[in-house]
Design an enzyme around this catalytic site. Sequence first.
Site, mmCIF file in Angstrom:
data_model
loop_
_atom_site.group_PDB
_atom_site.id
_atom_site.type_symbol
_atom_site.label_atom_id
_atom_site.label_comp_id
_atom_site.label_asym_id
_atom_site.label_seq_id
_atom_site.Cartn_x
_atom_site.Cartn_y
_atom_site.Cartn_z
ATOM 1 N N GLY A 1 0.837 -1.196 0.000
ATOM 2 C CA GLY A 1 0.000 0.000 0.000
ATOM 3 C C GLY A 1 0.866 1.238 0.000
ATOM 4 O O GLY A 1 2.011 1.210 0.473
ATOM 5 N N GLN B 1 3.244 9.874 1.168
ATOM 6 C CA GLN B 1 4.565 9.253 1.251
ATOM 7 C C GLN B 1 5.486 9.635 0.101
ATOM 8 O O GLN B 1 6.696 9.442 0.188
ATOM 9 C CB GLN B 1 4.427 7.718 1.312
ATOM 10 C CG GLN B 1 3.760 7.232 2.583
ATOM 11 C CD GLN B 1 3.590 5.745 2.572
ATOM 12 O OE1 GLN B 1 2.600 5.230 2.070
ATOM 13 N NE2 GLN B 1 4.571 5.015 3.098
ATOM 14 N N CYS C 1 5.945 -0.251 7.204
ATOM 15 C CA CYS C 1 5.629 0.923 6.393
ATOM 16 C C CYS C 1 6.833 1.275 5.529
ATOM 17 O O CYS C 1 7.960 1.266 6.012
ATOM 18 C CB CYS C 1 5.285 2.094 7.310
ATOM 19 S SG CYS C 1 4.871 3.603 6.432
ATOM 20 N N LEU C 2 6.582 1.583 4.265
ATOM 21 C CA LEU C 2 7.687 1.931 3.360
ATOM 22 C C LEU C 2 8.415 3.190 3.822
ATOM 23 O O LEU C 2 9.567 3.402 3.471
ATOM 24 C CB LEU C 2 7.163 2.124 1.927
ATOM 25 C CG LEU C 2 6.615 0.854 1.253
ATOM 26 C CD1 LEU C 2 6.036 1.193 -0.110
ATOM 27 C CD2 LEU C 2 7.691 -0.206 1.135
ATOM 28 N N HIS D 1 -4.371 2.011 7.839
ATOM 29 C CA HIS D 1 -2.971 2.470 7.859
ATOM 30 C C HIS D 1 -2.762 3.575 6.812
ATOM 31 O O HIS D 1 -2.146 4.601 7.095
ATOM 32 C CB HIS D 1 -2.059 1.257 7.578
ATOM 33 C CG HIS D 1 -0.598 1.547 7.461
ATOM 34 N ND1 HIS D 1 0.349 1.011 8.302
ATOM 35 C CD2 HIS D 1 0.094 2.317 6.578
ATOM 36 C CE1 HIS D 1 1.557 1.447 7.945
ATOM 37 N NE2 HIS D 1 1.431 2.238 6.898
ATOM 38 N N GLU D 2 -3.307 3.375 5.602
ATOM 39 C CA GLU D 2 -3.091 4.349 4.521
ATOM 40 C C GLU D 2 -3.910 5.621 4.738
ATOM 41 O O GLU D 2 -3.430 6.722 4.448
ATOM 42 C CB GLU D 2 -3.423 3.723 3.160
ATOM 43 C CG GLU D 2 -2.614 2.485 2.795
ATOM 44 C CD GLU D 2 -1.108 2.652 2.890
ATOM 45 O OE1 GLU D 2 -0.613 3.786 2.765
ATOM 46 O OE2 GLU D 2 -0.417 1.649 3.105
ATOM 47 N N HIS E 1 -2.051 7.824 6.966
ATOM 48 C CA HIS E 1 -0.994 8.588 6.275
ATOM 49 C C HIS E 1 -1.537 9.920 5.759
ATOM 50 O O HIS E 1 -0.878 10.955 5.872
ATOM 51 C CB HIS E 1 -0.451 7.802 5.078
ATOM 52 C CG HIS E 1 0.686 6.876 5.406
ATOM 53 N ND1 HIS E 1 1.854 7.313 5.998
ATOM 54 C CD2 HIS E 1 0.843 5.554 5.201
ATOM 55 C CE1 HIS E 1 2.675 6.278 6.151
ATOM 56 N NE2 HIS E 1 2.091 5.198 5.679
HETATM 57 NI NI NI Z 1 2.794 3.232 5.623
#
Ligand code: NI
Length: 167
Positions: free
Chosen positions: A46, A51, A91-92, A133-134, A137
């Site tokens: 995701g 991000q 998380c990226l 989660h997204e 963000h």
């Molecule tokens: Ni993330």
Amino acid sequence: MALRDILIFPHAHLRKVAKPVQTFDAALATLVEDMFETMYAAPGIGLAATQIDVHQQVIVMDISEDKNEPRVFINAELLSQEGEVEHEEGCLSIPGIYEKVKRPARVRVRAQDQHGETYELDADGLLAVCIQHEIDHLNGKLFIDYLSALKRDRIRKKLEKQTRRAG
Ligand code: NI
């Protein structure tokens, strides 16, 4: 299509709040394509526009094993949340860190696709975790915000050290 750079915690822009998408145009289509390319290359399941330092309410996701079920959530809002589940998240933007987080287990979400079509979706399991989660963000929130301040501080120091070495 182009790969975009992913912001790494504690980059201040990860705390910005994204604005709703108003226009479903070619620029949005390119953004969505770039986000998929960036997410698949990472690799991740995701990615929120925040991000890649774009502060619009755009999320791409693919939680399938074979990476052939792309999902787009634009202007996503949670209509309901229920239950509770604990899931290990990563998380990226917080590379190499995996921690258990408690969240509602089931959600109903309303969103638009890349063409502006509104849809609603009931989700549980990994999909429900990933959607929450997204959306976090887009509101400037990270999964480590659910951990203790002490733990979060330790993670920040670790990543700052890595960034200094890399840069
Ligand atoms: Ni993330």
